[in-house]
Design a protein around this motif. Structure first.
Motif, PDB file in Angstrom:
ATOM      1  N   LEU A 204       0.838  -1.210   0.000  1.00  0.00           N
ATOM      2  CA  LEU A 204       0.000   0.000   0.000  1.00  0.00           C
ATOM      3  C   LEU A 204       0.869   1.254   0.000  1.00  0.00           C
ATOM      4  O   LEU A 204       1.780   1.386   0.819  1.00  0.00           O
ATOM      5  N   ILE A 205       0.544   2.177  -0.909  1.00  0.00           N
ATOM      6  CA  ILE A 205       1.218   3.480  -0.891  1.00  0.00           C
ATOM      7  C   ILE A 205       0.132   4.553  -0.879  1.00  0.00           C
ATOM      8  O   ILE A 205      -0.678   4.633  -1.809  1.00  0.00           O
ATOM      9  N   ASP A 206       0.102   5.333   0.201  1.00  0.00           N
ATOM     10  CA  ASP A 206      -0.871   6.422   0.302  1.00  0.00           C
ATOM     11  C   ASP A 206      -0.175   7.696  -0.164  1.00  0.00           C
ATOM     12  O   ASP A 206       0.789   8.144   0.461  1.00  0.00           O
ATOM     13  N   SER A 207      -0.672   8.265  -1.270  1.00  0.00           N
ATOM     14  CA  SER A 207       0.065   9.390  -1.866  1.00  0.00           C
ATOM     15  C   SER A 207      -0.444  10.761  -1.423  1.00  0.00           C
ATOM     16  O   SER A 207      -0.049  11.775  -1.988  1.00  0.00           O
ATOM     17  N   ASP A 208      -1.312  10.808  -0.399  1.00  0.00           N
ATOM     18  CA  ASP A 208      -1.821  12.097   0.067  1.00  0.00           C
ATOM     19  C   ASP A 208      -0.683  13.067   0.417  1.00  0.00           C
ATOM     20  O   ASP A 208      -0.723  14.241   0.083  1.00  0.00           O
ATOM     21  N   GLN A 209       0.307  12.547   1.113  1.00  0.00           N
ATOM     22  CA  GLN A 209       1.402  13.402   1.599  1.00  0.00           C
ATOM     23  C   GLN A 209       2.671  13.249   0.760  1.00  0.00           C
ATOM     24  O   GLN A 209       3.733  13.716   1.151  1.00  0.00           O
ATOM     25  N   LEU A 210       2.558  12.525  -0.343  1.00  0.00           N
ATOM     26  CA  LEU A 210       3.765  12.271  -1.141  1.00  0.00           C
ATOM     27  C   LEU A 210       3.617  12.879  -2.530  1.00  0.00           C
ATOM     28  O   LEU A 210       2.533  12.847  -3.109  1.00  0.00           O
ATOM     29  N   ASN A 211       4.723  13.422  -3.053  1.00  0.00           N
ATOM     30  CA  ASN A 211       4.641  13.879  -4.439  1.00  0.00           C
ATOM     31  C   ASN A 211       5.014  12.736  -5.386  1.00  0.00           C
ATOM     32  O   ASN A 211       5.412  11.655  -4.939  1.00  0.00           O
ATOM     33  N   ILE A 212       4.883  13.011  -6.684  1.00  0.00           N
ATOM     34  CA  ILE A 212       5.085  11.954  -7.676  1.00  0.00           C
ATOM     35  C   ILE A 212       6.475  11.326  -7.555  1.00  0.00           C
ATOM     36  O   ILE A 212       6.626  10.106  -7.541  1.00  0.00           O
ATOM     37  N   VAL A 213       7.488  12.202  -7.420  1.00  0.00           N
ATOM     38  CA  VAL A 213       8.879  11.691  -7.364  1.00  0.00           C
ATOM     39  C   VAL A 213       9.050  10.758  -6.171  1.00  0.00           C
ATOM     40  O   VAL A 213       9.709   9.707  -6.272  1.00  0.00           O
ATOM     41  N   GLU A 214       8.444  11.137  -5.033  1.00  0.00           N
ATOM     42  CA  GLU A 214       8.592  10.306  -3.829  1.00  0.00           C
ATOM     43  C   GLU A 214       7.933   8.933  -4.012  1.00  0.00           C
ATOM     44  O   GLU A 214       8.494   7.913  -3.615  1.00  0.00           O
ATOM     45  N   VAL A 215       6.741   8.932  -4.608  1.00  0.00           N
ATOM     46  CA  VAL A 215       6.051   7.648  -4.817  1.00  0.00           C
ATOM     47  C   VAL A 215       6.853   6.779  -5.789  1.00  0.00           C
ATOM     48  O   VAL A 215       7.096   5.593  -5.542  1.00  0.00           O
ATOM     49  N   VAL A 216       7.291   7.400  -6.885  1.00  0.00           N
ATOM     50  CA  VAL A 216       8.042   6.638  -7.897  1.00  0.00           C
ATOM     51  C   VAL A 216       9.314   6.063  -7.287  1.00  0.00           C
ATOM     52  O   VAL A 216       9.640   4.889  -7.490  1.00  0.00           O
ATOM     53  N   SER A 217      10.031   6.861  -6.496  1.00  0.00           N
ATOM     54  CA  SER A 217      11.291   6.306  -5.973  1.00  0.00           C
ATOM     55  C   SER A 217      11.043   5.217  -4.940  1.00  0.00           C
ATOM     56  O   SER A 217      11.813   4.257  -4.866  1.00  0.00           O
ATOM     57  N   GLN A 218       9.928   5.317  -4.195  1.00  0.00           N
ATOM     58  CA  GLN A 218       9.594   4.207  -3.267  1.00  0.00           C
ATOM     59  C   GLN A 218       9.427   2.914  -4.051  1.00  0.00           C
ATOM     60  O   GLN A 218       9.970   1.874  -3.691  1.00  0.00           O
ATOM     61  N   ILE A 219       8.666   2.999  -5.143  1.00  0.00           N
ATOM     62  CA  ILE A 219       8.386   1.794  -5.944  1.00  0.00           C
ATOM     63  C   ILE A 219       9.671   1.258  -6.586  1.00  0.00           C
ATOM     64  O   ILE A 219       9.958   0.057  -6.530  1.00  0.00           O
ATOM     65  N   ILE A 220      10.459   2.170  -7.139  1.00  0.00           N
ATOM     66  CA  ILE A 220      11.709   1.740  -7.797  1.00  0.00           C
ATOM     67  C   ILE A 220      12.637   1.063  -6.778  1.00  0.00           C
ATOM     68  O   ILE A 220      13.233   0.018  -7.060  1.00  0.00           O
ATOM     69  N   ASN A 221      12.718   1.632  -5.580  1.00  0.00           N
ATOM     70  CA  ASN A 221      13.595   1.043  -4.549  1.00  0.00           C
ATOM     71  C   ASN A 221      13.139  -0.357  -4.171  1.00  0.00           C
ATOM     72  O   ASN A 221      13.954  -1.261  -4.016  1.00  0.00           O
ATOM     73  N   ILE A 222      11.827  -0.523  -4.031  1.00  0.00           N
ATOM     74  CA  ILE A 222      11.293  -1.847  -3.661  1.00  0.00           C
ATOM     75  C   ILE A 222      11.622  -2.860  -4.762  1.00  0.00           C
ATOM     76  O   ILE A 222      12.095  -3.968  -4.490  1.00  0.00           O
ATOM     77  N   ILE A 223      11.412  -2.471  -5.997  1.00  0.00           N
ATOM     78  CA  ILE A 223      11.680  -3.405  -7.111  1.00  0.00           C
ATOM     79  C   ILE A 223      13.179  -3.720  -7.189  1.00  0.00           C
ATOM     80  O   ILE A 223      13.578  -4.876  -7.292  1.00  0.00           O
ATOM     81  N   ASN A 224      13.993  -2.686  -7.087  1.00  0.00           N
ATOM     82  CA  ASN A 224      15.451  -2.889  -7.172  1.00  0.00           C
ATOM     83  C   ASN A 224      15.971  -3.819  -6.083  1.00  0.00           C
ATOM     84  O   ASN A 224      16.790  -4.696  -6.339  1.00  0.00           O
ATOM     85  N   LYS A 225      15.471  -3.613  -4.867  1.00  0.00           N
ATOM     86  CA  LYS A 225      15.916  -4.427  -3.725  1.00  0.00           C
ATOM     87  C   LYS A 225      15.629  -5.911  -3.986  1.00  0.00           C
ATOM     88  O   LYS A 225      16.491  -6.772  -3.807  1.00  0.00           O
ATOM     89  N   GLU A 226      14.422  -6.150  -4.454  1.00  0.00           N
ATOM     90  CA  GLU A 226      13.987  -7.528  -4.739  1.00  0.00           C
ATOM     91  C   GLU A 226      14.800  -8.141  -5.878  1.00  0.00           C
ATOM     92  O   GLU A 226      15.245  -9.276  -5.806  1.00  0.00           O
ATOM     93  N   ILE A 227      14.998  -7.347  -6.909  1.00  0.00           N
ATOM     94  CA  ILE A 227      15.719  -7.851  -8.097  1.00  0.00           C
ATOM     95  C   ILE A 227      17.164  -8.200  -7.710  1.00  0.00           C
ATOM     96  O   ILE A 227      17.693  -9.229  -8.115  1.00  0.00           O
ATOM     97  N   LYS A 228      17.781  -7.349  -6.866  1.00  0.00           N
ATOM     98  CA  LYS A 228      19.172  -7.602  -6.458  1.00  0.00           C
ATOM     99  C   LYS A 228      19.301  -8.892  -5.645  1.00  0.00           C
ATOM    100  O   LYS A 228      20.324  -9.544  -5.678  1.00  0.00           O
ATOM    101  N   ASN A 229      18.223  -9.225  -4.918  1.00  0.00           N
ATOM    102  CA  ASN A 229      18.263 -10.436  -4.087  1.00  0.00           C
ATOM    103  C   ASN A 229      18.032 -11.715  -4.882  1.00  0.00           C
ATOM    104  O   ASN A 229      18.038 -12.790  -4.315  1.00  0.00           O
ATOM    105  N   LYS A 230      17.722 -11.580  -6.170  1.00  0.00           N
ATOM    106  CA  LYS A 230      17.379 -12.799  -6.954  1.00  0.00           C
ATOM    107  C   LYS A 230      18.586 -13.411  -7.610  1.00  0.00           C
ATOM    108  O   LYS A 230      19.527 -12.738  -7.920  1.00  0.00           O
TER     109      LYS A 230
END
Ligand code: DC
Length: 230
Positions: A204-230
């Motif tokens: 879940l990502i609640d974007s009320d208090q987040l701007n676009i860049v913040e939401v995008v980087s959260q998602i990118i970080n999550i994907i990158n972390k997972e990909i690096k562990n594979k």
């Protein structure tokens, strides 16, 4: 990295899904698919052919029409989708308030959803995609590699949608946009087939208090972390 990656981004109308999904797809060089645009294109067809009455649609005629035309995507230079009916782009025609106002009626029909599901599956064969919608993580790709649920309050979402639509529809009132969003939320959540739900395995990502860049980087970080562990 796995050869093919599916990223599902679901959430209510105007939660910022398409903007976020486009940027995430661009970052990873995945294909972005806006699944709402398929429902919008079908709504455009239904309205154009007078198949929408006050609160009902002629589903039989609509499916007949769909079986005799093609809804497809083409892609621009940055791998973003452009929706076409019989190879002609309807990208601008489907973004009006009239379409937004009628699309829930179309999206609740199971026959329409089955038709759309096939397009969604076909288009994602052999490529990594970021697809946004309402039922991507629950119905379309229950085994997606990444599932995000993007949310924001009704007021914030209404303001975002109003600012967007005001550019082309100057007389549009904020209250009307809010009323329409509320109606669409209710339709999306309460419909019988493929309702909008947050699956347990989505982030879940609640974007009320987040701007676009913040939401995008959260998602990118999550994907990158997972990909690096594979
Ligand atoms: O994301 P959007 O506002 O462009 O979507 C248009 C409509 O299509 C929305 O009212 C809900 C419906 N939709 C759906 O039912 N399932 C999807 N996967 C995507 C959109």
């Amino acid at each position: 990295m796995k050869k093919k990656v599916i990223v599902a981004i679901d959430g209510p109308s105007s939660s910022g899904k398409s903007t976020i999904a486009k940027l995430v797809a661009k970052h990873f060089n995945f294909t972005y698919i806006d699944s709402g645009s398929i429902y919008r294109a079908i709504t455009y067809l239904a309205l154009k052919n007078n198949l929408v009455k006050t609160d009902s649609i002629d589903v039989v005629s609509l499916i007949d029409l769909l079986n005799n035309c093609s809804i497809s995507f083409s892609f621009n230079s940055i791998n973003q989708n452009i929706i076409n009916i019989d190879d002609v782009s309807v990208e601008n025609e489907i973004r009006t308030f009239e379409i937004s106002n009628n699309v829930s009626l179309i999206a609740e029909k199971n026959k329409v959803r089955k038709y759309v599901l096939k397009i969604q599956k076909d288009i994602s064969k052999n490529k990594s995609v970021v697809m946004d919608g309402r039922d991507i993580g629950s119905v379309v790709f229950p085994n997606a590699d990444f599932k995000f649920f993007l949310d924001a309050s009704l007021d914030i979402r209404s303001l975002r949608r109003w600012n967007e639509l005001k550019l082309s529809e100057k007389d549009l009132k904020f209250e009307d946009v809010k009323k329409d969003l509320l109606k669409r939320d209710e339709n999306d959540i309460n419909r019988k087939f493929s309702p909008l739900i947050r699956t347990k395995d989505s982030i879940l990502i609640d974007s009320d208090q987040l701007n676009i860049v913040e939401v995008v980087s959260q998602i990118i970080n999550i994907i990158n972390k997972e990909i690096k562990n594979k």
